[in-house]
Design a protein around this motif. Structure first.
Motif, mmCIF file in Angstrom:
data_model
loop_
_atom_site.group_PDB
_atom_site.id
_atom_site.type_symbol
_atom_site.label_atom_id
_atom_site.label_comp_id
_atom_site.label_asym_id
_atom_site.label_seq_id
_atom_site.Cartn_x
_atom_site.Cartn_y
_atom_site.Cartn_z
ATOM 1 N N ASN A 157 0.806 -1.223 0.000
ATOM 2 C CA ASN A 157 0.000 0.000 0.000
ATOM 3 C C ASN A 157 0.838 1.271 0.000
ATOM 4 O OD1 ASN A 157 -2.361 -1.475 -0.028
ATOM 5 N ND2 ASN A 157 -2.635 -1.416 2.191
ATOM 6 N N TYR A 158 2.132 1.129 0.210
ATOM 7 C CA TYR A 158 3.013 2.300 0.204
ATOM 8 C C TYR A 158 3.533 2.608 -1.212
ATOM 9 C CZ TYR A 158 3.074 2.060 5.285
ATOM 10 O OH TYR A 158 2.713 2.058 6.618
ATOM 11 N N PHE A 159 3.144 1.778 -2.179
ATOM 12 C CA PHE A 159 3.657 1.944 -3.536
ATOM 13 C C PHE A 159 2.512 1.963 -4.548
ATOM 14 C CE2 PHE A 159 7.128 0.242 -1.085
ATOM 15 C CZ PHE A 159 8.253 0.890 -1.590
ATOM 16 N N ASP A 160 2.691 2.779 -5.588
ATOM 17 C CA ASP A 160 1.722 2.874 -6.675
ATOM 18 C C ASP A 160 2.462 2.993 -8.004
ATOM 19 O OD1 ASP A 160 -0.941 3.142 -5.270
ATOM 20 O OD2 ASP A 160 0.127 4.832 -4.357
ATOM 21 N N PRO A 161 1.821 2.612 -9.113
ATOM 22 C CA PRO A 161 2.415 2.875 -10.429
ATOM 23 C C PRO A 161 2.410 4.382 -10.676
ATOM 24 C CG PRO A 161 0.648 1.243 -10.561
ATOM 25 C CD PRO A 161 0.551 1.878 -9.215
ATOM 26 N N GLU A 162 3.532 4.922 -11.063
ATOM 27 C CA GLU A 162 3.612 6.370 -11.291
ATOM 28 C C GLU A 162 4.597 6.686 -12.408
ATOM 29 O OE1 GLU A 162 4.422 8.898 -7.975
ATOM 30 O OE2 GLU A 162 3.017 7.882 -6.642
ATOM 31 N N ASP A 163 4.386 7.853 -13.022
ATOM 32 C CA ASP A 163 5.349 8.378 -13.985
ATOM 33 C C ASP A 163 6.400 9.175 -13.221
ATOM 34 O OD1 ASP A 163 4.038 7.359 -16.224
ATOM 35 O OD2 ASP A 163 2.682 9.070 -16.314
ATOM 36 N N VAL A 164 7.648 8.892 -13.493
ATOM 37 C CA VAL A 164 8.756 9.595 -12.862
ATOM 38 C C VAL A 164 9.449 10.449 -13.918
ATOM 39 C CG1 VAL A 164 10.974 9.335 -11.693
ATOM 40 C CG2 VAL A 164 9.087 7.772 -11.170
ATOM 41 N N ASP A 166 9.637 14.607 -15.800
ATOM 42 C CA ASP A 166 8.972 15.892 -15.993
ATOM 43 C C ASP A 166 8.252 15.881 -17.325
ATOM 44 O OD1 ASP A 166 10.978 16.266 -17.943
ATOM 45 O OD2 ASP A 166 12.284 17.303 -16.529
ATOM 46 N N GLU A 167 7.752 17.035 -17.736
ATOM 47 C CA GLU A 167 6.967 17.091 -18.972
ATOM 48 C C GLU A 167 7.818 16.823 -20.206
ATOM 49 O OE1 GLU A 167 7.146 21.955 -19.552
ATOM 50 O OE2 GLU A 167 5.277 20.973 -18.993
ATOM 51 N N ASP A 168 9.124 17.016 -20.094
ATOM 52 C CA ASP A 168 10.000 16.752 -21.233
ATOM 53 C C ASP A 168 10.342 15.273 -21.385
ATOM 54 O OD1 ASP A 168 10.164 19.449 -21.963
ATOM 55 O OD2 ASP A 168 11.766 19.808 -20.502
ATOM 56 N N PHE A 169 10.478 14.576 -20.240
ATOM 57 C CA PHE A 169 10.823 13.159 -20.280
ATOM 58 C C PHE A 169 10.371 12.500 -18.991
ATOM 59 C CE2 PHE A 169 13.672 9.555 -19.422
ATOM 60 C CZ PHE A 169 13.488 8.826 -20.592
ATOM 61 N N ASN A 170 9.599 11.422 -19.130
ATOM 62 C CA ASN A 170 9.164 10.684 -17.946
ATOM 63 C C ASN A 170 9.084 9.203 -18.254
ATOM 64 O OD1 ASN A 170 6.206 10.190 -18.794
ATOM 65 N ND2 ASN A 170 6.436 12.409 -18.992
ATOM 66 N N VAL A 171 9.186 8.422 -17.206
ATOM 67 C CA VAL A 171 9.212 6.960 -17.312
ATOM 68 C C VAL A 171 8.219 6.375 -16.319
ATOM 69 C CG1 VAL A 171 10.627 4.878 -17.111
ATOM 70 C CG2 VAL A 171 11.649 7.001 -17.958
ATOM 71 N N ARG A 172 7.486 5.384 -16.761
ATOM 72 C CA ARG A 172 6.511 4.720 -15.902
ATOM 73 C C ARG A 172 7.184 3.615 -15.102
ATOM 74 N NH1 ARG A 172 1.382 6.268 -14.279
ATOM 75 N NH2 ARG A 172 0.036 4.491 -13.884
ATOM 76 N N PHE A 173 7.044 3.682 -13.768
ATOM 77 C CA PHE A 173 7.541 2.630 -12.887
ATOM 78 C C PHE A 173 6.348 1.981 -12.192
ATOM 79 C CE2 PHE A 173 11.369 5.092 -13.437
ATOM 80 C CZ PHE A 173 12.393 4.160 -13.365
ATOM 81 N N PRO A 174 6.362 0.657 -12.021
ATOM 82 C CA PRO A 174 5.201 -0.022 -11.419
ATOM 83 C C PRO A 174 5.075 0.151 -9.909
ATOM 84 C CG PRO A 174 6.923 -1.611 -11.938
ATOM 85 C CD PRO A 174 7.372 -0.289 -12.502
ATOM 86 N N PHE A 175 6.181 0.460 -9.239
ATOM 87 C CA PHE A 175 6.154 0.605 -7.777
ATOM 88 C C PHE A 175 6.912 1.876 -7.394
ATOM 89 C CE2 PHE A 175 6.209 -3.941 -8.816
ATOM 90 C CZ PHE A 175 5.014 -4.351 -8.235
ATOM 91 N N VAL A 176 6.158 2.886 -6.961
ATOM 92 C CA VAL A 176 6.765 4.171 -6.611
ATOM 93 C C VAL A 176 6.177 4.651 -5.291
ATOM 94 C CG1 VAL A 176 7.141 6.579 -7.284
ATOM 95 C CG2 VAL A 176 7.098 4.786 -9.042
ATOM 96 N N PRO A 189 10.875 -4.277 -11.737
ATOM 97 C CA PRO A 189 11.271 -5.624 -12.158
ATOM 98 C C PRO A 189 11.755 -5.563 -13.610
ATOM 99 C CG PRO A 189 9.148 -5.664 -11.036
ATOM 100 C CD PRO A 189 9.456 -4.218 -11.329
ATOM 101 N N LEU A 190 12.838 -6.248 -13.902
ATOM 102 C CA LEU A 190 13.441 -6.165 -15.238
ATOM 103 C C LEU A 190 13.790 -7.560 -15.743
ATOM 104 C CD1 LEU A 190 14.482 -4.255 -17.476
ATOM 105 C CD2 LEU A 190 16.681 -4.220 -16.291
#
Length: 275
Positions: A157-164, A166-176, A189-190
């Motif tokens: 519950n302390y983690f959510d999928p989020e974009d990391v 800024d508006e110029d470049f961001n990456v989606r991580f499944p646990f943030v 996970p990779l």
């Protein structure tokens, strides 16, 4: 040049847990009314591991019986098929009608074909064979594994999928884990266990480049963990090791995806900072 005819096709989907909406593509049906042709192709019944890997804890018998039932239903409808475009269209609609069942069909899609048998095979390879061979599929499995580890430690519950970024470049991580909108802790996970070393290099380098770009923009989370799986084969391990070294050089931490203790210890930082 062969004449092209209008056809319809739908994708058979195995959906054992309706509440989650997750499904796996397991077959194709194609109908070409102009030719009075209706054909289907399903994944082999014996290939259950990919299904049980995807739906953790599922009894493979449930999948096999569901697919066997659909095959019988398909044979029944096909055997009663009469000649003519209208009859073929009706048979296709009957087979693919909405059902409250473990196996359902997608909405119908249109396609032009000069060789329906070949088109069926192409669609099968695209939607079924490759459905379970992509890095996205493997990483979805890894994501579920990490989510299970976090849930077992009461940390999910302390983690959510989020974009990391800024508006110029961001990456989606499944646990943030974020504080006041700023990502502080991220887990990714990779999958680095592809059969071909070049595929490991391509996929791994893609993430190395992403992390490098985030770092250059000052947006890399201070705590970034890659939970990896890797092949036991020598050539593949050598390439994976290079990717791991590159990620560590950028400041990320890397552990095996089955190292539950290391993942929990890393995620525990979300609590240690009092958030």
């Amino acid at each position: 040049m062969k004449k092209q005819v209008a056809c319809q096709y739908a994708i058979a989907r195995f959906l054992p847990y309706a509440e989650t909406g997750e499904f796996a593509n397991v077959g194709i049906v194609i109908a070409c009314p102009e030719l009075g042709l209706l054909r289907v192709k399903f994944a082999p019944l014996r290939r259950t591991k990919r299904i049980t890997d995807f739906f953790e804890g599922l009894n493979p018998r449930i999948y096999r019986e569901s697919l066997r039932y659909l095959e019988v239903e398909t044979s029944r409808i096909a055997s009663s098929l009469k000649n003519g475009p209208a009859a073929t269209k009706m048979a296709f609609e009957e087979l693919t009608r909405p059902r409250e069942a473990l196996l359902r069909f997608s909405s119908a899609r249109a396609i032009l074909s000069d060789d329906p048998e070949s088109t069926l095979q192409t669609l099968f390879e695209k939607f079924i064979e490759r459905d379970f061979a992509t890095k996205e599929y493997h990483e979805k499995i890894l994501n579920k594994g990490v989510a299970t580890i976090l849930a077992g430690a009461a940390l999910k519950n302390y983690f959510d999928p989020e974009d990391v970024g800024d508006e110029d470049f961001n990456v989606r991580f499944p646990f943030v884990n974020s504080l006041d909108g700023s990502p502080l802790i991220a887990i990714k996970p990779l999958h680095l266990a592809q059969d071909e070393p070049s595929k490991i290099m391509d996929h791994g380098s893609h993430w190395v480049a992403r992390v490098a770009r985030l770092k250059k923009h000052g947006n890399m989370p201070g705590n970034l963990l890659f939970a990896i799986d890797k092949s036991e084969k020598t050539k593949q391990q050598r390439v994976a090791k290079e990717i791991i070294t590159d990620l560590k050089d950028l400041g990320a931490e890397v552990v095996r995806v089955d190292d539950e203790r290391a993942i929990v210890d890393f995620a525990q930082r979300a609590l240690d900072r009092g958030h």
